[in-house]
Design a protein around this motif. Structure first.
Motif, PDB file in Angstrom:
ATOM      1  N   GLU A 120       2.017   1.783  -3.497  1.00  0.00           N
ATOM      2  CA  GLU A 120       0.929   2.270  -4.351  1.00  0.00           C
ATOM      3  C   GLU A 120       0.668   3.755  -4.134  1.00  0.00           C
ATOM      4  O   GLU A 120       0.478   4.517  -5.092  1.00  0.00           O
ATOM      5  CB  GLU A 120      -0.345   1.465  -4.072  1.00  0.00           C
ATOM      6  N   MET A 121       0.643   4.171  -2.863  1.00  0.00           N
ATOM      7  CA  MET A 121       0.432   5.589  -2.555  1.00  0.00           C
ATOM      8  C   MET A 121       1.589   6.441  -3.081  1.00  0.00           C
ATOM      9  O   MET A 121       1.403   7.574  -3.546  1.00  0.00           O
ATOM     10  CB  MET A 121       0.288   5.785  -1.045  1.00  0.00           C
ATOM     11  N   PRO A 173       3.617   0.036 -12.977  1.00  0.00           N
ATOM     12  CA  PRO A 173       3.177   1.124 -13.860  1.00  0.00           C
ATOM     13  C   PRO A 173       3.600   0.864 -15.297  1.00  0.00           C
ATOM     14  O   PRO A 173       4.678   0.314 -15.540  1.00  0.00           O
ATOM     15  CB  PRO A 173       3.884   2.362 -13.277  1.00  0.00           C
ATOM     16  N   HIS A 204       2.420  10.452  -9.907  1.00  0.00           N
ATOM     17  CA  HIS A 204       1.490  10.867 -10.968  1.00  0.00           C
ATOM     18  C   HIS A 204       0.915  12.250 -10.655  1.00  0.00           C
ATOM     19  O   HIS A 204       0.746  13.079 -11.558  1.00  0.00           O
ATOM     20  CB  HIS A 204       0.363   9.843 -11.119  1.00  0.00           C
ATOM     21  N   ASP A 205       0.634  12.497  -9.372  1.00  0.00           N
ATOM     22  CA  ASP A 205       0.086  13.797  -8.965  1.00  0.00           C
ATOM     23  C   ASP A 205       1.072  14.936  -9.219  1.00  0.00           C
ATOM     24  O   ASP A 205       0.671  16.086  -9.407  1.00  0.00           O
ATOM     25  CB  ASP A 205      -0.301  13.771  -7.486  1.00  0.00           C
ATOM     26  N   ASN A 251       1.077   6.940  -6.755  1.00  0.00           N
ATOM     27  CA  ASN A 251       0.026   7.948  -6.957  1.00  0.00           C
ATOM     28  C   ASN A 251       0.581   9.359  -6.802  1.00  0.00           C
ATOM     29  O   ASN A 251       0.236  10.272  -7.550  1.00  0.00           O
ATOM     30  CB  ASN A 251      -1.117   7.733  -5.965  1.00  0.00           C
ATOM     31  N   SER A 252       1.469   9.535  -5.808  1.00  0.00           N
ATOM     32  CA  SER A 252       2.046  10.862  -5.565  1.00  0.00           C
ATOM     33  C   SER A 252       2.927  11.302  -6.737  1.00  0.00           C
ATOM     34  O   SER A 252       2.981  12.491  -7.062  1.00  0.00           O
ATOM     35  CB  SER A 252       2.873  10.862  -4.267  1.00  0.00           C
ATOM     36  N   HIS A 297       0.832  -1.205   0.000  1.00  0.00           N
ATOM     37  CA  HIS A 297       0.000   0.000   0.000  1.00  0.00           C
ATOM     38  C   HIS A 297       0.867   1.255   0.000  1.00  0.00           C
ATOM     39  O   HIS A 297       0.542   2.234  -0.692  1.00  0.00           O
ATOM     40  CB  HIS A 297      -0.924  -0.001   1.228  1.00  0.00           C
TER      41      HIS A 297
END
Length: 377
Positions: A115-116, A162, A122-123, A119-120, A112
């Motif tokens: 994964e987070m 990814p 991509h952000d 995400n960061s 997890h």
């Protein structure tokens, strides 16, 4: 050596080590134990490293070791990587990985968390290909941690990897435009010679900046790539890979252009005398020092503007070189050797789409051959 193997009914045949620290804790001699190694050799190596760290006062209990501490140790073992690749890894650690994941104990790192972290990235607006490369660094580090018995499992393997976006389409110039471009920009900057060499040899930017006059055989019309200049203006022996240390044949016109450029360098060297930094470089500052990659990138837009050229990067000139060879029908193996690729597969992967007419030409050639043979009967 205090290295042991589990042999029990559960089929646990892993190796483990144990040694005393020399300290007394709660009335007993303190021991360090680590389990989960697949081979005796791995356990022995890990134990020696742990003992050395303990002597230096750098030992951290596995349960307390932060991911950043492990990463900083791991990157020091990757000296077999090329210089540019190593710099890229270190940049990813410093800029992206450690700021987000570094303060998590490595034994508590979860899928997890990974994964987070993705995400960061991509952000932040990073491209899909960059995110994939950063993930690959994290994954490689944790694979190594699992192999050394530092963690039981690589949690990154439980994360959906990814996917990179489709590769950027290569932009190359047609032969007629290349000729016009080189003619119009010839006297616009002392660094024009770098552009010319990129087009005529397909050399990488660092290779061009590291080229010496002694690397050029004017009589036999070839050059040998033996050193590079990195982004810090440091001259480095060797090239990107072993395959990159190579010879590149030169055209007669390229030899004449180099001879003309050498007159400028000799003149500057004579005028400055003892103050001249004689590094024997073909592309250099007016004082003889290595040229920064930034200096090339600075004049490049002015060349594009002066000629109204379609916008491409300096590195795209290397692709243009390959496309010019393909248009001449040069064998892909020769192109691969000139570019310094480690295999023909890489060359085909990059430039195969530039060869759509080659199969048609081959098929037409069969017709011509068979008709000729038929007419001879």
């Amino acid at each position: 050596m205090p290295v042991y193997k589990n042999e029990n009914a559960k089929g646990d045949n892993k190796w483990w080590y144990q040694f005393y620290t020399g300290e007394i804790k709660n009335g007993s001699r303190e021991r360090i134990t680590k389990r989960g190694f697949r081979t005796k050799k791995e356990a022995e190596k890990a134990m020696v490293e742990a003992q050395a760290a303990l002597q230096k006062g750098e030992y951290i209990e596995p349960s307390k070791k932060m991911f950043q501490d492990y990463l900083n140790e791991w990157i020091k073992t990757k000296r077999n990587l090329g210089e540019q690749t190593l710099e890229l890894y270190e940049s990813y650690l410093r800029t992206h990985i450690i700021p987000i994941l570094g303060q998590i104990p490595i034994l508590k790192l979860t899928a997890h968390d990974i994964e987070m972290f993705l995400n960061s990235l991509h952000d932040k607006g990073l491209s899909a290909s960059t995110v994939k490369r950063i993930f690959s660094v994290v994954n490689a580090s944790l694979n190594s941690a699992e192999l050394k018995g530092i963690v039981a499992k690589n949690v990154a393997n439980r994360v959906e990897k990814p996917q990179a976006s489709s590769r950027r389409q290569l932009v190359v110039w047609e032969p007629e435009f290349v000729s016009d471009f080189l003619e119009k920009t010839r006297y616009a900057s002392r660094y024009w010679i770098a552009v010319y060499l990129a087009v005529m040899t397909g050399m990488r930017q660092g290779e061009i900046l590291g080229l010496r006059w002694s690397d050029i055989d004017f009589e036999n019309r070839n050059l040998t790539i033996q050193q590079t200049v990195n982004r810090h203006r440091e001259i480095k022996d060797g090239a990107k890979t072993k395959k990159s240390v190579r010879s590149v044949a030169l055209s007669p016109e390229t030899i004449e252009v180099l001879k003309e450029h050498r007159k400028l360098i000799v003149q500057e060297r004579v005028e400055l005398g003892p103050e001249y930094q004689n590094n024997d470089l073909v592309v250099c500052t007016q004082f003889g020092g290595p040229t920064t990659q930034r200096a090339i990138q600075k004049v490049w837009p002015s060349f594009l503007k002066k000629t109204g050229a379609p916008k491409i990067t300096f590195h795209d000139l290397r692709h243009t070189h390959a496309s010019l060879l393909i248009k001449q029908g040069v064998h892909i193996k020769v192109i691969s050797e000139r570019l310094g690729h480690s295999s023909i597969t890489i060359t085909m992967d990059k430039y195969g789409h530039l060869m759509p007419n080659m199969q048609a030409e081959a098929a037409d050639g069969l017709d011509s051959l068979l008709k000729t043979k038929a007419g001879q009967k």
